[in-house]
Design a protein around this motif. Structure first.
Motif, PDB file in Angstrom:
ATOM      1  N   ASP A   1      -3.154   6.211  -1.024  1.00 16.22           N
ATOM      2  CA  ASP A   1      -4.120   5.304  -1.488  1.00 16.22           C
ATOM      3  C   ASP A   1      -5.341   5.411  -0.851  1.00 16.22           C
ATOM      4  O   ASP A   1      -5.453   5.699   0.436  1.00 16.22           O
ATOM      5  CB  ASP A   1      -3.526   3.755  -1.109  1.00 16.22           C
TER       6      ASP A   1
ATOM      7  N   VAL B   1       0.765  -1.296  -0.068  1.00 20.45           N
ATOM      8  CA  VAL B   1      -0.275   0.174   0.061  1.00 20.45           C
ATOM      9  C   VAL B   1       0.920   1.338   0.102  1.00 20.45           C
ATOM     10  O   VAL B   1       2.129   1.247   0.339  1.00 20.45           O
ATOM     11  CB  VAL B   1      -0.917  -0.092   1.207  1.00 20.45           C
TER      12      VAL B   1
ATOM     13  N   ARG C   1      -9.508  -1.131  -2.030  1.00 20.49           N
ATOM     14  CA  ARG C   1      -8.837   0.149  -2.280  1.00 20.49           C
ATOM     15  C   ARG C   1      -9.611   0.540  -3.797  1.00 20.49           C
ATOM     16  O   ARG C   1      -9.692  -0.303  -4.706  1.00 20.49           O
ATOM     17  CB  ARG C   1      -7.208  -0.457  -2.625  1.00 20.49           C
TER      18      ARG C   1
ATOM     19  N   GLN D   1      -8.087   7.321   3.196  1.00 22.81           N
ATOM     20  CA  GLN D   1      -6.725   7.624   2.613  1.00 22.81           C
ATOM     21  C   GLN D   1      -5.768   7.615   3.479  1.00 22.81           C
ATOM     22  O   GLN D   1      -5.496   8.180   4.646  1.00 22.81           O
ATOM     23  CB  GLN D   1      -6.685   9.270   2.314  1.00 22.81           C
TER      24      GLN D   1
ATOM     25  N   PHE E   1      -9.537   4.037   0.112  1.00 21.40           N
ATOM     26  CA  PHE E   1      -9.963   2.869   0.412  1.00 21.40           C
ATOM     27  C   PHE E   1     -11.584   3.116   0.934  1.00 21.40           C
ATOM     28  O   PHE E   1     -11.694   3.957   1.609  1.00 21.40           O
ATOM     29  CB  PHE E   1      -9.552   1.927   1.658  1.00 21.40           C
TER      30      PHE E   1
END
Length: 217
Positions: free
Chosen positions: A103, A99, A167, A113, A105
Motif C-alpha cells: 500500500d 492495510v 492511502r 509504501q 501513502f
C-alpha cells in the motif's frame, strides 16, 4: 480517506540496558521533518542490523492499540506518548487488518509504501518494564497481531504534525499486514502462502528470504 498525522516522532541512540543503546524512545518533532530513503532526518537506530535502512525507514504503531495496552498493563504514563513503541508516526484509524503489503501513502510531499510488519523485540518489554510489569509483552504482541509496520520511502519529501496521511494505492489486497505477520512472525503460514510471499516484490527482501527459508528452498 485521510487520517490526521497527530505526531512525527524521532529519537537518538541512548544508554538503554547496561552496555546496550537504543533509540526506541521517540519524541514528537515540531515543524517540518524530512523523509529520506533511510528514514527521517534526524532519527537514529542503535542497531542497524535489525532496525532502519531503506526497507524499515519509517515505523507506524497504531495509536488505537494504546488503549488496549492500558487494559492489559494498567495506568502507564509512557502510553500517553505517540512514540511509545518506537513509532515514528502517530496515527489513528489505521490497523494491521486494514492495510496491506505494498500500500502507498501520501504524507506531506513524501510517498511511503508498506514494506513489512514490525517484529517485536525485547526492547519493548525493557522500555515498559521501567513503568509496569511488562513481562510477556512481546508474546502478547505476537498472539494479538498488534505489531505495527514499516514503510519504505518511494518519494522523498517532508511533512509535519497536524497534516494528513492518505492511502493512494492498494498493494497486495489479499495480504494485509495482519495476515503477513501471522504467516511469518506467528508461524501460521501454509506452504502455498509461503510460496506467494517469496514472489511478492513489494515485501521486504529480508522477509521474502525468511519465507524462502521456511519453505526450505
Amino acid at each position: 480517506m485521510k487520517h490526521i498525522l497527530e505526531a512525527i516522532c524521532t529519537g537518538t541512540a541512548r544508554p538503554f540496558n547496561g552496555a546496550e543503546t537504543s533509540a526506541i524512545v521517540k519524541r514528537p518533532k515540531e515543524g517540518l521533518v524530512q523523509f529520506l530513503k533511510d528514514g527521517l532526518a534526524p532519527d537514529e537506530q542503535a542497531d542497524r542490523r535489525v532496525h532502519g535502512g531503506p526497507e524499515m525507514a519509517v515505523h507506524l504503531y497504531p495509536l488505537d492499540h494504546h488503549e488496549y495496552w492500558r487494559g492489559e498493563l494498567g495506568v502507564v504514563d509512557v502510553l500517553d506518548e505517540p512514540g511509545a513503541f518506537g513509532s515514528n508516526l502517530g496515527v489513528r484509524g489505521l490497523k494491521e487488518d486494514e492495510v496491506h503489503i505494498g500500500d502507498q501513502f501520501r504524507v506531506g510531499t513524501a510517498v511511503l509504501q508498506i514494506s513489512q510488519p514490525r517484529q517485536p523485540c525485547w526492547k519493548i518489554e525493557h522500555r515498559f518494564g521501567a513503568h509496569c510489569d511488562a513481562k510477556g509483552m512481546v508474546a502478547k504482541i505476537v498472539k494479538t497481531g498488534r505489531s505495527g509496520w514499516y514503510f519504505r520511502v518511494l518519494e522523498m519529501g517532508e511533512a509535519q504534525a497536524g497534516g494528513t496521511i492518505e492511502r493512494t494505492h492498494i498493494g497486495e489486497a489479499g495480504w494485509s499486514v495482519a495476515r503477513t505477520f501471522a504467516a511469518l512472525m506467528a508461524g501460521k503460514a501454509t506452504r502455498e502462502e509461503l510460496a506467494e510471499l517469496t514472489d511478492m516484490e513489494s515485501l521486504s527482501p529480508k522477509l521474502r528470504d525468511k519465507a524462502r527459508a521456511k519453505l526450505g528452498t
